[in-house]
Design an enzyme around this catalytic site. Structure first.
Site: not given
Ligand code: 8YV
Length: 334
Positions: A166, A249, A278, A296
């Site tokens: 997506r 990531r 992180e 992030h």
């Molecule tokens: C989220 C993200 O805000 O959705 C994801 O995988 O990386 C982020 O944008 C974060 O993971 C919240 O848990």
């Protein structure tokens, strides 16, 4: 089997602060324990929570590992881990499966926001946005000059997207509007009509694509297969004028190899919204030129976070009613 509608309200523990309206609705629907301080749980607190609830709502900052699922098995209650976020690499899937805990996530609602952030980085790094802003704020700008703050043009360059799910596709759509040509590497080739719509060129061979593009955007999930997918060898394949963008990531990039590649001028720059450890940032990244660093924040919009919360609630409610939640990642009772 999941809990039935006639059972008492499920005990839900949320590990971080969520948008106000989401917390309020959760309190109406569930026997919920909120984390009003927003301090991330320690490993012990997380294990205790898994022991004490029917549904755990973690985020990317929680390591939901085998010890947490062992605690869940001791408690005998935890049946659903309704993650607030789309990535689930912080959850040990094998341990979840063994403990018969279902996992859900929140796909779709953060696609556009994350793709926007990728584009912001694609624009920021070669056009030196962060440097320019710092110059102005430091009061060091001496006025316009024909050779001042020159960067590199975006239009006409090649973008290589790794991971055409997506978010990758949303990046491709935006990139075309900026005059970039779209290349991609993905486990599976897209159907011809989607490829045609995005005017995207498929590369089965990642190495070959890396050697030919000007921007590399990482948009795949972090899995054991994609861990350090971009390592020293692959930085060595890239063009010297290449920029690497990562809003997926941190662990997909070998951060040490990235620092070395940047320091040696092997690549031109990097735009990073995510990091390997992180919130730790490798100090070398702070001093390297051509690097834009963000905390992030790819999905950090009010609208997106609200929608993520609503998805978490919907997943829990459907599960409570005895049905398969819409965003199931791992089916705990299969
Ligand atoms: C989220 C993200 O805000 O959705 C994801 O995988 O990386 C982020 O944008 C974060 O993971 C919240 O848990």
């Amino acid at each position: 089997m999941p809990a039935s509608a006639s059972r008492p309200r499920p005990r839900v523990i949320v590990t971080r602060r969520l948008p106000h309206a989401v917390e309020t609705r959760m309190a109406e629907l569930f026997d919920v324990e909120l984390n009003l301080t927003d301090t991330p749980f320690t490993a012990q607190q997380l294990a205790q929570a898994a022991r004490d609830c029917d549904v755990l709502v973690p985020t990317v900052t929680d390591h939901v590992d085998a010890a947490v699922f062992a605690a869940a098995a001791e408690g005998g209650r935890l049946k659903l881990c309704a993650n607030f976020g789309v990535g689930v690499d912080h959850i040990d899937m094998h341990a979840a499966r063994a403990a018969k805990v279902a996992i859900t996530n929140t796909p779709g609602v953060l696609t556009d926001d994350t793709a926007d952030m990728v584009m912001a980085l694609i624009l920021s790094v070669p056009r030196r946005l962060a440097e320019g802003e710092k110059l102005v704020r430091a009061g060091e700008w001496q006025g316009w000059s024909p050779t001042g703050m020159l960067g590199h043009r975006i239009t006409g360059k090649r973008l290589g997207i790794i991971g055409m799910g997506r978010i990758g596709r949303a990046v491709a759509t935006r990139a075309r509007a900026f005059g970039l040509t779209v290349h991609y590497h993905n486990r599976h080739r897209l159907p011809p009509e989607v490829e045609g719509e995005l005017e995207a060129t498929f590369w089965a061979d990642l190495d070959a694509m890396l050697a030919r593009v000007d921007f590399i955007s990482i948009n795949c999930p972090h899995t054991p297969e994609t861990h350090h997918l971009i390592d020293a060898r692959r930085f060595g394949l890239m063009q010297r004028n290449a920029y690497v963008i990562n809003a997926a990531r941190g662990e997909i990039l070998d951060e040490n190899a990235l620092c070395e590649a940047l320091a040696a001028g092997r690549i031109a720059g990097a735009g990073l919204d995510v990091f390997e450890r992180e919130p730790f940032i490798d100090p070398r990244l702070l001093d390297l030129p051509g690097v834009v660093l963000l905390p992030h924040m790819g999905s950090a919009t009010f609208e997106g976070r609200q929608a993520m919360g609503e998805k978490v609630i919907a997943n829990i409610r459907v599960w409570v009613d005895g049905h398969r939640p819409p965003d199931i990642v791992l089916d705990g009772w299969a």
